[in-house]
Motif scaffolding. Sequence first.
Motif, PDB file in Angstrom:
ATOM      1  N   TYR A  12      28.580  35.953  51.359  1.00 59.91           N
ATOM      2  CA  TYR A  12      27.449  36.611  51.111  1.00 59.91           C
ATOM      3  C   TYR A  12      27.466  37.569  50.005  1.00 59.91           C
ATOM      4  N   LEU A  13      28.418  38.021  49.775  1.00 59.46           N
ATOM      5  CA  LEU A  13      28.917  38.869  48.556  1.00 59.46           C
ATOM      6  C   LEU A  13      28.206  38.386  47.279  1.00 59.46           C
ATOM      7  N   PHE A  14      28.603  37.196  46.855  1.00 60.42           N
ATOM      8  CA  PHE A  14      28.214  36.732  45.904  1.00 60.42           C
ATOM      9  C   PHE A  14      26.730  35.955  46.014  1.00 60.42           C
ATOM     10  N   ARG A  15      26.216  35.413  46.966  1.00 57.74           N
ATOM     11  CA  ARG A  15      24.966  35.069  47.198  1.00 57.74           C
ATOM     12  C   ARG A  15      24.005  35.772  47.240  1.00 57.74           C
ATOM     13  N   HIS A  16      24.217  37.033  48.124  1.00 56.11           N
ATOM     14  CA  HIS A  16      23.237  38.027  48.540  1.00 56.11           C
ATOM     15  C   HIS A  16      23.175  39.140  47.177  1.00 56.11           C
ATOM     16  N   TYR A  17      24.447  39.563  47.105  1.00 56.99           N
ATOM     17  CA  TYR A  17      24.624  40.951  46.467  1.00 56.99           C
ATOM     18  C   TYR A  17      25.033  40.688  45.118  1.00 56.99           C
ATOM     19  N   GLY A  18      25.320  39.415  44.582  1.00 56.52           N
ATOM     20  CA  GLY A  18      25.470  38.896  43.180  1.00 56.52           C
ATOM     21  C   GLY A  18      26.908  39.635  42.545  1.00 56.52           C
ATOM     22  N   VAL A  19      27.773  39.907  43.373  1.00 55.64           N
ATOM     23  CA  VAL A  19      29.061  40.386  42.965  1.00 55.64           C
ATOM     24  C   VAL A  19      30.189  39.203  43.503  1.00 55.64           C
ATOM     25  N   MET A  20      31.360  39.114  42.632  1.00 54.31           N
ATOM     26  CA  MET A  20      32.523  38.322  43.303  1.00 54.31           C
ATOM     27  C   MET A  20      33.323  39.273  44.368  1.00 54.31           C
ATOM     28  N   PRO A  21      33.763  38.543  45.481  1.00 57.78           N
ATOM     29  CA  PRO A  21      34.299  39.300  46.656  1.00 57.78           C
ATOM     30  C   PRO A  21      35.796  39.827  46.060  1.00 57.78           C
ATOM     31  N   PRO A  22      36.285  40.957  46.766  1.00 62.34           N
ATOM     32  CA  PRO A  22      37.547  41.239  46.512  1.00 62.34           C
ATOM     33  C   PRO A  22      38.452  40.049  46.792  1.00 62.34           C
ATOM     34  N   ASP A  23      39.826  40.208  46.339  1.00 65.32           N
ATOM     35  CA  ASP A  23      40.728  39.074  46.650  1.00 65.32           C
ATOM     36  C   ASP A  23      41.324  39.371  48.149  1.00 65.32           C
ATOM     37  N   ASP A  33      39.011  53.994  58.911  1.00 59.44           N
ATOM     38  CA  ASP A  33      40.260  53.580  58.320  1.00 59.44           C
ATOM     39  C   ASP A  33      40.409  52.050  58.120  1.00 59.44           C
ATOM     40  N   TYR A  34      39.503  51.301  58.452  1.00 58.01           N
ATOM     41  CA  TYR A  34      39.548  49.887  58.302  1.00 58.01           C
ATOM     42  C   TYR A  34      39.077  49.594  56.781  1.00 58.01           C
ATOM     43  N   ALA A  35      39.785  48.717  55.929  1.00 53.21           N
ATOM     44  CA  ALA A  35      39.493  48.589  54.626  1.00 53.21           C
ATOM     45  C   ALA A  35      37.898  47.362  54.749  1.00 53.21           C
ATOM     46  N   ALA A  36      37.063  47.648  53.841  1.00 55.23           N
ATOM     47  CA  ALA A  36      35.989  46.779  53.729  1.00 55.23           C
ATOM     48  C   ALA A  36      35.444  46.849  52.585  1.00 55.23           C
ATOM     49  N   PRO A  37      34.550  46.052  52.023  1.00 52.14           N
ATOM     50  CA  PRO A  37      33.810  45.879  50.785  1.00 52.14           C
ATOM     51  C   PRO A  37      33.000  47.133  50.441  1.00 52.14           C
ATOM     52  N   PRO A  48      27.507  44.395  35.491  1.00 55.28           N
ATOM     53  CA  PRO A  48      27.239  45.817  35.731  1.00 55.28           C
ATOM     54  C   PRO A  48      27.811  46.510  36.903  1.00 55.28           C
ATOM     55  N   ARG A  49      28.162  45.465  38.211  1.00 58.58           N
ATOM     56  CA  ARG A  49      28.672  46.182  39.314  1.00 58.58           C
ATOM     57  C   ARG A  49      29.750  45.396  39.715  1.00 58.58           C
ATOM     58  N   GLU A  50      30.564  45.991  40.522  1.00 61.21           N
ATOM     59  CA  GLU A  50      31.746  45.189  41.278  1.00 61.21           C
ATOM     60  C   GLU A  50      31.982  45.707  42.697  1.00 61.21           C
ATOM     61  N   ALA A  51      32.619  44.650  43.317  1.00 60.95           N
ATOM     62  CA  ALA A  51      32.999  45.066  44.701  1.00 60.95           C
ATOM     63  C   ALA A  51      34.467  45.162  44.670  1.00 60.95           C
ATOM     64  N   LEU A  52      34.888  46.285  45.775  1.00 62.02           N
ATOM     65  CA  LEU A  52      36.209  46.505  45.756  1.00 62.02           C
ATOM     66  C   LEU A  52      36.449  46.819  47.233  1.00 62.02           C
ATOM     67  N   LEU A  53      37.734  46.816  47.840  1.00 62.60           N
ATOM     68  CA  LEU A  53      37.894  47.383  49.066  1.00 62.60           C
ATOM     69  C   LEU A  53      37.983  48.505  49.340  1.00 62.60           C
ATOM     70  N   ALA A  54      37.710  49.235  50.232  1.00 57.84           N
ATOM     71  CA  ALA A  54      37.680  50.827  50.528  1.00 57.84           C
ATOM     72  C   ALA A  54      38.022  51.151  51.810  1.00 57.84           C
ATOM     73  N   TYR A 145      41.097  53.442  47.454  1.00 54.96           N
ATOM     74  CA  TYR A 145      39.605  54.037  47.730  1.00 54.96           C
ATOM     75  C   TYR A 145      38.761  54.257  49.047  1.00 54.96           C
ATOM     76  N   SER A 146      38.246  55.041  49.172  1.00 56.33           N
ATOM     77  CA  SER A 146      37.450  55.214  50.613  1.00 56.33           C
ATOM     78  C   SER A 146      36.041  55.622  50.514  1.00 56.33           C
ATOM     79  N   PHE A 147      35.237  55.576  51.535  1.00 56.57           N
ATOM     80  CA  PHE A 147      33.773  55.533  51.515  1.00 56.57           C
ATOM     81  C   PHE A 147      33.270  56.161  52.483  1.00 56.57           C
ATOM     82  N   THR A 148      31.950  56.677  52.368  1.00 54.78           N
ATOM     83  CA  THR A 148      31.343  57.390  53.519  1.00 54.78           C
ATOM     84  C   THR A 148      29.903  56.544  53.877  1.00 54.78           C
TER      85      THR A 148
END
Length: 225
Positions: A12-23, A33-37, A48-54, A145-148
């Motif tokens: 879905y990351l490429f098809r819906h959000y237009g970004v390449m998924p993290p490796d 504390d789980y990693a997610a894109p 213009p944008r990128e996906a990374l795991l955080a 990286y981390s996120f909220t």
Amino acid sequence: MCTNYAAARRDYLFRHYGVMPPDDPWRDEIYKDYAAPVIRRTSGGPEPREALLATFGMVPRKHISPGVKVFDTMNARAESIGEKRSFCDAWKKLQLCLIPAEAFFEPNYETGKPVRWRVGLADGAPFAIAGLWREWDEGEEGKAYSFTMLTVNANDHPLMKRFHKPGDEKRSVVIVPASEYENWLESRSMDEARSFLNLYPAERMAAEADPAPPRGTPKPVLNEQ
């Protein structure tokens, strides 16, 4: 508040959000504390944008100082985001992100006991939750990286007011409309970013009981290469 959600699948990351998924892979259900894109704007380069795991939670457990009571930072209240130490720096720097999701989970007490419900869009499509990200220096391991997730009051929302303990304030994550992904990420001021922190229309959402699996049930990694 939301402390558990179903991350969007790799395809879905490429098809819906237009970004390449993290490796690296991530689990289908995400907890503290789980990693997610997450998706953020880039500071240069061809895209213009990128996906990374955080990791889910602005301050990962391993970064809480010894002797300090463990605290949760999976959610940030929109009303006080500029005042809270865990979030204010990222907010003022406009370190905004999209959190790709297929659903999030909330407790419903209408039977008198907490029952986990799955909440998503009525058409079943993946969506994005408004979030903040931050960077950590892990020394020899490099950057991490981390996120909220950002939340707003939902006391008057026809769907989201059904969740959480009776008497507690009702809260909801902020779902960013697909047409606003780029505008959210490109916000040029805190006031502009705050204009996106709204409740999603209840008629475009759906929810159903979805009890959690028994403790000890393996949580498979579904989003592998």
